[in-house]
Structures are given as C-alpha cells and as structure tokens.
Design an enzyme around this catalytic site. Structure first.
Site, PDB file in Angstrom:
ATOM      1  N   ASP A  53     113.009  61.276  66.435  1.00 44.67           N
ATOM      2  CA  ASP A  53     113.877  60.086  65.944  1.00 44.67           C
ATOM      3  C   ASP A  53     113.033  59.051  65.369  1.00 44.67           C
ATOM      4  O   ASP A  53     111.776  58.980  65.940  1.00 44.67           O
ATOM      5  CB  ASP A  53     114.416  59.417  67.575  1.00 44.67           C
ATOM      6  CG  ASP A  53     115.581  58.517  67.194  1.00 44.67           C
ATOM      7  OD1 ASP A  53     115.187  57.397  66.759  1.00 44.67           O
ATOM      8  OD2 ASP A  53     116.581  58.783  67.467  1.00 44.67           O
ATOM      9  N   HIS A  77     121.775  58.523  69.970  1.00 43.70           N
ATOM     10  CA  HIS A  77     120.718  59.291  69.147  1.00 43.70           C
ATOM     11  C   HIS A  77     120.689  60.756  69.725  1.00 43.70           C
ATOM     12  O   HIS A  77     120.223  61.481  68.754  1.00 43.70           O
ATOM     13  CB  HIS A  77     119.484  58.621  69.657  1.00 43.70           C
ATOM     14  CG  HIS A  77     119.329  57.193  69.182  1.00 43.70           C
ATOM     15  ND1 HIS A  77     118.612  56.796  67.941  1.00 43.70           N
ATOM     16  CD2 HIS A  77     119.968  55.988  69.283  1.00 43.70           C
ATOM     17  CE1 HIS A  77     118.821  55.726  67.745  1.00 43.70           C
ATOM     18  NE2 HIS A  77     119.578  54.967  68.517  1.00 43.70           N
TER      19      HIS A  77
END
Length: 253
Positions: free
Chosen positions: A128, A22
């Site tokens: 995110d 990520h």
C-alpha cells in the site's frame, strides 16, 4: 503442479494499510496477481488477522498452497476487536514499529523457500502506498523490487504529493482556526501539473491543522516522499477519467 514449477513461480508479498477499505482493495489486487500465476503472501496486522478469524471462522484464512496469509504485530495496546483502531496512533506505529517485524517475515519466507523447495522465494513486494515509510526500506534490504499500490484516484495521489510543497511555501500548517472560516482555504494553488482551478481546500484534508508536528500530515508527506523510489506505482483509476493528471505524473517520473 510439481514442486519445481511451484518453486519457480513469482512470489508477491502483499501488505495493505491496516484499514478495511485498503485491505479489501489489496485483496482484490492480490487475487488478480494470483490468477496470473503469482504465489501470494498476504500480510495483515495481527489485530486485523484476528478480526477476520472472528468474523469468518477459524479456518477462513487457511488459504491455498500458493495463496497464504501472514500477520505482523502493530505494537499498539490490545483493544476491542469490534472497534476501529485510532488512526493517529496506528500511523505513528507504522512509522516507528513495522519495519523490524516485516523484514523478519520476509527473511522467514525466503528461508522457508530454501528449506522447502516447493515454496518460491520472495520476488517482489506489493505495498500500500501509505506503508512505504517502511516497506521500501525492507525491499531494499532483501534486494527485491517494490510496487506501491495506491487505493486512491490519480488526482488524490497528486494532491498528496503536493502537501510537502504547501508546507515549504508557508501555506500550511494553518496559522490559526480562523483559517477554516475566513476564506483562506480558497487560496488558489496554480502550480500542480495536470490539475487546473485548484484551491487549497481541494487538496486532501490532512493539511488542515495548526500543528507543524501533526502526525497524520507528516505521515502522509513521508509516505509520498519515497514514492519515486518504488519500481512502479499503481493507481486506482483509468486513463479516460484522469488522463491529464496521469500524463503529468508520468512526466514527473
């Protein structure tokens, strides 16, 4: 570049989920935004910030005048920087402990911008998708738009959005562990827009629990529940690959 020009640049605060893949994906996205003229503040957890410094050197995150790195605590006990953190403990901490330090950082960035006119105020947050349990609230508190950057394909994102439905329909949590082997996972799921011939086993595996209070299942559901509150959602895909799902998601919005 003059201080006036710098101060008027759009300022994106980018915060990835605290996991390697990520972070890498968000960093690439942040570099693209920077290339298009954005001032970037990239926010890691202190744990991952220290890992970068240990791996790449003490000056590796000094950044540029308009691409800076910051860190917030993850509120977990100290652990070996060479090991991977417990995902379940991390998810629970994201839900409970990340809002306050992130909000404080946003206020600090804006206060610094007021005191030093060469720095722009925060104009948007790029979060995110799995951090939305606190980033959307923080964006609302400072009055900034927020973009959810999902480092997954459109079909995966659609699958995550369906976990709440499979719980409400009584398909999940699983009744017992025999469901893993008795064919139960072949139950047909025929209501997902843009996705045909889907079985229960084809959904993201976080539903595979017998515990209704499973941390990861509830974390994922809470993350996707608020996706519609974002100003925009970015998916890691392209139209020619997943046009049916993307069309369905667009209609859903």
């Amino acid at each position: 570049m003059g201080s006036t020009e710098v101060a008027t640049k759009p300022h994106a605060v980018c915060i990835p989920a605290p996991a390697q893949s990520h972070i890498k994906a968000m960093l690439k996205f942040a570099k693209l935004l920077h290339h298009r003229g954005f001032h970037i503040t990239f926010v890691n957890t202190e744990f991952n910030h220290k890992r970068f410094l240990k791996s790449l050197g003490s000056n590796s995150l000094d950044g540029l005048a308009d691409f800076r790195f910051e860190a917030i605590p993850d509120s977990l006990p100290d652990s070996n920087e060479d090991t991977t953190q417990d995902v379940t403990l991390l998810a629970e901490s994201v839900r409970k402990n990340f809002l306050a330090p992130f909000h404080a950082l946003l206020l600090k960035l804006n206060n610094d911008a007021i005191e030093a006119s060469s720095n722009p105020t925060v104009t948007c947050i790029v979060s995110d998708g799995f951090m939305s349990t606190f980033t959307i609230k923080a964006a609302e508190e400072i009055g900034a738009p927020i973009v959810l950057f999902n480092t997954i394909a459109a079909c995966s994102f659609m699958g995550f959005t369906q976990l709440r439905a499979v719980v409400e329909k009584g398909l999940v949590p699983l009744k017992d562990e025999s469901c893993f082997t008795n064919g139960y996972l072949d139950t047909v799921i025929d209501w997902i827009p843009g996705m045909r011939d889907i079985r229960l086993r084809d959904l993201p595996t976080f539903f595979r629990t017998t515990n209704p209070d499973d941390v990861m299942l509830n974390f994922i559901m809470e993350s996707t529940d608020r996706a519609h509150d974002a100003s925009a959602v970015v998916l890691h895909t392209f139209d020619a690959l997943e046009s049916d799902v993307l069309d369905a998601l667009s209609v859903g919005e």
